[in-house]
Design a protein around this motif. Structure first.
Motif, mmCIF file in Angstrom:
data_model
loop_
_atom_site.group_PDB
_atom_site.id
_atom_site.type_symbol
_atom_site.label_atom_id
_atom_site.label_comp_id
_atom_site.label_asym_id
_atom_site.label_seq_id
_atom_site.Cartn_x
_atom_site.Cartn_y
_atom_site.Cartn_z
ATOM 1 N N THR A 35 6.252 0.221 -11.509
ATOM 2 C CA THR A 35 5.531 -0.117 -10.282
ATOM 3 C C THR A 35 4.648 -1.337 -10.444
ATOM 4 O OG1 THR A 35 3.595 1.207 -10.836
ATOM 5 C CG2 THR A 35 5.384 2.354 -9.708
ATOM 6 N N THR A 36 4.346 -1.898 -9.329
ATOM 7 C CA THR A 36 3.299 -2.907 -9.249
ATOM 8 C C THR A 36 2.382 -2.450 -8.131
ATOM 9 O OG1 THR A 36 4.826 -4.640 -9.916
ATOM 10 C CG2 THR A 36 2.768 -5.332 -8.884
ATOM 11 N N LEU A 37 1.254 -1.865 -8.511
ATOM 12 C CA LEU A 37 0.367 -1.246 -7.533
ATOM 13 C C LEU A 37 -1.028 -1.832 -7.613
ATOM 14 C CD1 LEU A 37 1.273 2.554 -7.742
ATOM 15 C CD2 LEU A 37 1.843 0.940 -5.928
ATOM 16 N N GLU A 38 -1.640 -1.925 -6.470
ATOM 17 C CA GLU A 38 -3.023 -2.392 -6.382
ATOM 18 C C GLU A 38 -3.874 -1.270 -5.794
ATOM 19 O OE1 GLU A 38 -5.695 -5.990 -4.370
ATOM 20 O OE2 GLU A 38 -3.527 -5.850 -4.019
ATOM 21 N N VAL A 39 -4.982 -0.997 -6.447
ATOM 22 C CA VAL A 39 -5.921 0.019 -5.974
ATOM 23 C C VAL A 39 -7.145 -0.686 -5.413
ATOM 24 C CG1 VAL A 39 -7.356 2.004 -6.583
ATOM 25 C CG2 VAL A 39 -5.132 1.676 -7.701
ATOM 26 N N GLN A 40 -7.411 -0.461 -4.144
ATOM 27 C CA GLN A 40 -8.590 -1.036 -3.500
ATOM 28 C C GLN A 40 -9.466 0.103 -2.973
ATOM 29 O OE1 GLN A 40 -6.825 -3.405 -0.411
ATOM 30 N NE2 GLN A 40 -6.392 -5.136 -1.773
ATOM 31 N N VAL A 41 -10.764 -0.037 -3.121
ATOM 32 C CA VAL A 41 -11.693 0.980 -2.634
ATOM 33 C C VAL A 41 -12.814 0.290 -1.870
ATOM 34 C CG1 VAL A 41 -13.183 2.923 -3.229
ATOM 35 C CG2 VAL A 41 -11.202 2.400 -4.670
ATOM 36 N N HIS A 42 -13.047 0.764 -0.665
ATOM 37 C CA HIS A 42 -14.140 0.237 0.150
ATOM 38 C C HIS A 42 -14.896 1.400 0.780
ATOM 39 C CE1 HIS A 42 -16.439 -2.496 2.622
ATOM 40 N NE2 HIS A 42 -16.078 -1.833 3.708
ATOM 41 N N ASP A 43 -16.170 1.538 0.429
ATOM 42 C CA ASP A 43 -17.001 2.638 0.921
ATOM 43 C C ASP A 43 -16.359 4.003 0.672
ATOM 44 O OD1 ASP A 43 -19.004 0.958 1.759
ATOM 45 O OD2 ASP A 43 -18.299 0.848 3.826
ATOM 46 N N GLY A 44 -15.722 4.130 -0.482
ATOM 47 C CA GLY A 44 -15.116 5.405 -0.849
ATOM 48 C C GLY A 44 -13.722 5.630 -0.303
ATOM 49 N N ARG A 45 -13.223 4.721 0.494
ATOM 50 C CA ARG A 45 -11.879 4.852 1.061
ATOM 51 C C ARG A 45 -10.884 4.098 0.183
ATOM 52 N NH1 ARG A 45 -10.308 4.595 7.430
ATOM 53 N NH2 ARG A 45 -8.057 4.930 7.200
ATOM 54 N N VAL A 46 -9.921 4.830 -0.354
ATOM 55 C CA VAL A 46 -8.970 4.260 -1.318
ATOM 56 C C VAL A 46 -7.707 3.814 -0.603
ATOM 57 C CG1 VAL A 46 -7.570 4.728 -3.364
ATOM 58 C CG2 VAL A 46 -9.845 5.762 -3.139
ATOM 59 N N THR A 47 -7.262 2.604 -0.924
ATOM 60 C CA THR A 47 -5.970 2.109 -0.437
ATOM 61 C C THR A 47 -5.095 1.786 -1.630
ATOM 62 O OG1 THR A 47 -6.949 1.147 1.564
ATOM 63 C CG2 THR A 47 -4.770 0.350 0.906
ATOM 64 N N LEU A 48 -3.905 2.361 -1.643
ATOM 65 C CA LEU A 48 -2.922 2.104 -2.697
ATOM 66 C C LEU A 48 -1.822 1.253 -2.078
ATOM 67 C CD1 LEU A 48 -3.096 3.235 -5.583
ATOM 68 C CD2 LEU A 48 -1.329 4.884 -4.964
ATOM 69 N N ALA A 49 -1.644 0.042 -2.610
ATOM 70 C CA ALA A 49 -0.678 -0.891 -2.031
ATOM 71 C C ALA A 49 0.251 -1.421 -3.109
ATOM 72 C CB ALA A 49 -1.410 -2.043 -1.342
ATOM 73 N N GLY A 50 1.513 -1.680 -2.727
ATOM 74 C CA GLY A 50 2.461 -2.255 -3.668
ATOM 75 C C GLY A 50 3.834 -1.638 -3.545
ATOM 76 N N ARG A 51 4.605 -1.693 -4.638
ATOM 77 C CA ARG A 51 5.988 -1.230 -4.627
ATOM 78 C C ARG A 51 6.164 -0.122 -5.656
ATOM 79 N NH1 ARG A 51 9.625 -5.978 -5.916
ATOM 80 N NH2 ARG A 51 11.212 -4.775 -4.808
ATOM 81 N N VAL A 52 6.882 0.942 -5.279
ATOM 82 C CA VAL A 52 7.134 2.056 -6.187
ATOM 83 C C VAL A 52 8.612 2.423 -6.142
ATOM 84 C CG1 VAL A 52 4.818 3.006 -5.918
ATOM 85 C CG2 VAL A 52 6.640 3.783 -4.403
ATOM 86 N N ARG A 53 9.082 3.061 -7.213
ATOM 87 C CA ARG A 53 10.483 3.487 -7.257
ATOM 88 C C ARG A 53 10.690 4.826 -6.557
ATOM 89 N NH1 ARG A 53 13.405 0.366 -10.658
ATOM 90 N NH2 ARG A 53 12.243 -0.888 -12.169
ATOM 91 N N ASP A 54 9.677 5.705 -6.640
ATOM 92 C CA ASP A 54 9.849 7.063 -6.121
ATOM 93 C C ASP A 54 8.741 7.379 -5.100
ATOM 94 O OD1 ASP A 54 10.365 9.685 -5.627
ATOM 95 O OD2 ASP A 54 10.173 10.380 -7.698
ATOM 96 N N THR A 55 9.031 7.171 -3.832
ATOM 97 C CA THR A 55 8.025 7.423 -2.796
ATOM 98 C C THR A 55 7.786 8.916 -2.561
ATOM 99 O OG1 THR A 55 9.753 7.236 -1.110
ATOM 100 C CG2 THR A 55 8.438 5.264 -1.580
#
Length: 227
Positions: free
Chosen positions: A168-188
């Motif tokens: 995978t190539t994933l980016e983890v972003q957090v803003h005010d406790g809200r997590v966003t996981l963005a990128g590409r994965v093999r197994d959704t």
């Protein structure tokens, strides 16, 4: 896999206002007013918790001051009427006290409070001796964690285990406790699992996903799963 969760001992108040079982009604009211608390643990002997007196216990005296309850009310609210005539902590207290141990997780404490509809819990050791008190506000302290700290835990405890870097190539972003996981994965299909694990990280308010399958012909953003 997971970091050790915070326990009650991490957030509880160690200096606790308490009363003896012979404390009078007036003494209890004054101590609550001075300490700005709505409940007090009742102690016996060297500090063993035997009950709790709350504002609700005290208010029965005012509730029934000018009333003459009928027989049905007397039978239905026998305990409340007894407290209306009480003058000491021993007579007023709810016993046995609902308590919690310092090693309990914050989730366990929150469930206990919610089920019992109480605002705070005395914290006791294995012998029932008072060690502190934990309140609803104490349990919310985990939401003061910094976004960077949360993001690092999500990367280490969730992403690194569910989505190995080779896949995978994933980016983890957090803003005010809200997590966003963005990128590409093999197994959704792992996304619902990731959602549950991320929500279990202390301080996380919500989780969003913007993921696409690496091998998909027409990858599309994956909406947050309904759990």
């Amino acid at each position: 896999m997971h970091s050790t969760p915070h326990t009650v001992s991490d957030v509880m108040t160690h200096t606790v206002m308490a009363i003896g079982h012979k404390a009078t009604f007036g003494e209890i009211v004054r101590l609550m007013q001075d300490g700005k608390v709505s409940a007090l643990p009742v102690l016996e002997g060297e500090g063993r918790v035997v009950g709790v007196v709350s504002e609700a216990d005290l208010l029965h005296k005012e509730e029934f001051r000018d009333s003459d309850p009928d027989r049905h009310t007397q039978l239905r609210r026998l305990s409340d009427l007894a407290k209306a005539g009480a003058v000491t902590a021993e007579e007023l207290m709810t016993s046995p006290a609902l308590t919690i141990h310092p090693g309990a997780t914050l989730a366990q404490a929150a469930r206990t409070m919610a089920h019992a509809k109480v605002k705070r819990l005395p914290v006791v050791d294995g012998l029932g001796m008072l060690e502190g008190i934990v309140s609803r506000a104490d349990l919310l302290k985990v939401f003061l964690r910094g976004d960077d700290e949360i993001a690092e835990e999500v990367r280490r405890e969730v992403v690194a285990h569910l989505f190995p870097l080779s896949d995978t190539t994933l980016e983890v972003q957090v803003h005010d406790g809200r997590v966003t996981l963005a990128g590409r994965v093999r197994d959704t299909s792992l996304i619902p699992v990731a959602a549950r694990l991320i929500r279990a990280v202390e301080g996380v308010v919500d989780v969003d996903f913007d993921l696409e399958r690496i091998t998909g012909a027409t990858p599309a953003a994956t909406p947050p799963p309904s759990l």
